[in-house]
Design a protein around this motif. Structure first.
Motif, short mmCIF file in Angstrom:
data_model
loop_
_atom_site.label_atom_id
_atom_site.label_comp_id
_atom_site.label_asym_id
_atom_site.label_seq_id
_atom_site.Cartn_x
_atom_site.Cartn_y
_atom_site.Cartn_z
N GLU A 69 0.84 -1.21 0.00
CA GLU A 69 0.00 0.00 0.00
C GLU A 69 0.87 1.26 0.00
OE1 GLU A 69 -3.15 0.06 -0.57
OE2 GLU A 69 -3.47 -2.10 -0.40
N GLY A 70 1.98 1.20 -0.70
CA GLY A 70 2.92 2.31 -0.74
C GLY A 70 2.33 3.62 -1.22
N LYS A 71 1.29 3.54 -2.04
CA LYS A 71 0.65 4.77 -2.54
C LYS A 71 0.13 5.65 -1.40
CE LYS A 71 -4.06 3.11 -3.34
NZ LYS A 71 -4.28 1.97 -2.60
N SER A 72 -0.05 5.05 -0.23
CA SER A 72 -0.56 5.78 0.94
C SER A 72 0.55 6.51 1.69
CB SER A 72 -1.23 4.80 1.91
OG SER A 72 -2.28 4.12 1.28
N PHE A 73 1.80 6.36 1.26
CA PHE A 73 2.93 6.94 1.96
C PHE A 73 3.55 8.07 1.14
CE2 PHE A 73 3.46 3.69 5.22
CZ PHE A 73 2.74 2.65 4.69
N ARG A 83 4.66 1.60 -10.79
CA ARG A 83 3.69 0.83 -10.01
C ARG A 83 2.51 1.72 -9.64
NH1 ARG A 83 8.76 0.21 -8.31
NH2 ARG A 83 9.70 -1.83 -8.47
N SER A 84 1.30 1.20 -9.70
CA SER A 84 0.14 2.03 -9.37
C SER A 84 -0.13 2.02 -7.86
CB SER A 84 -1.10 1.55 -10.11
OG SER A 84 -1.38 0.20 -9.78
N ARG A 85 0.16 0.94 -7.20
CA ARG A 85 -0.20 0.79 -5.79
C ARG A 85 1.01 0.69 -4.88
NH1 ARG A 85 -3.37 -4.63 -3.97
NH2 ARG A 85 -3.40 -4.28 -1.75
N MET A 86 2.04 0.03 -5.33
CA MET A 86 3.19 -0.26 -4.47
C MET A 86 4.29 0.77 -4.64
SD MET A 86 3.44 -4.33 -5.07
CE MET A 86 1.98 -5.33 -5.12
N LYS A 87 5.08 0.90 -3.57
CA LYS A 87 6.30 1.70 -3.60
C LYS A 87 7.40 0.84 -3.01
CE LYS A 87 4.44 6.39 -3.33
NZ LYS A 87 4.49 7.66 -2.58
N ILE A 106 7.56 -0.16 8.26
CA ILE A 106 6.81 -1.41 8.47
C ILE A 106 5.67 -1.16 9.45
CG2 ILE A 106 6.91 -3.77 9.38
CD1 ILE A 106 8.22 -3.36 6.58
N GLN A 107 5.95 -0.44 10.53
CA GLN A 107 4.89 -0.12 11.50
C GLN A 107 3.79 0.74 10.88
OE1 GLN A 107 4.19 -1.15 14.65
NE2 GLN A 107 5.85 -2.61 14.33
N LYS A 108 4.19 1.67 10.05
CA LYS A 108 3.21 2.52 9.38
C LYS A 108 2.34 1.68 8.43
CE LYS A 108 3.11 7.08 7.28
NZ LYS A 108 3.89 8.19 6.77
N ALA A 109 2.96 0.76 7.71
CA ALA A 109 2.21 -0.13 6.82
C ALA A 109 1.26 -1.02 7.62
CB ALA A 109 3.17 -0.98 5.99
#
Length: 117
Positions: A69-73, A83-87, A106-109
């Motif tokens: 869910e890297g797009k959220s960071f 990548r559309s979703r991952m970072k 990792i904690q944030k994810a």
């Protein structure tokens, strides 16, 4: 489980050592994290949902942690590329692992998954 163990053991140094260290770091973040082999890569799941994985950037010749869910960071060290979703978080094999940064991301994810009950 043997295929997963073989994945780690078949890597060349220093990648092997980096991946084994990352595995240990990630698994100790929460008792609900499991390590599985998916798509030929070691994925880490939180209660069955994939949240990060380990791989090697072929062009840059660097190992990395992929955040599903890297797009959220918004962290500047996370790279999206095409990548559309991952970072991904690239890691320099010639330097010590940035333990605090890895644990924080990792904690944030994990929080995304814990709060998404």
């Amino acid at each position: 489980m043997k295929q997963l163990d073989d994945f780690y053991l078949n890597q060349e140094e220093p990648i092997k050592g980096i991946f084994l260290a990352l595995k240990k770091i990630i698994l100790k973040q929460d008792s609900n994290i499991t390590n599985v082999l998916k798509y030929g890569m070691p994925f880490f799941c939180y209660k069955g949902k994939m949240f990060c994985y380990l791989w090697f950037h072929k062009k840059l010749k660097q190992p990395y942690i992929g955040i599903v869910e890297g797009k959220s960071f918004e962290e500047p060290f996370l790279i999206q590329e095409k990548r559309s979703r991952m970072k991904i978080m690239l890691l320099n094999p010639d330097e010590d692992l940035p333990l605090e940064i890895i644990e924080n991301v990792i904690q944030k994810a994990l929080k995304l998954y814990i709060n998404d009950k």
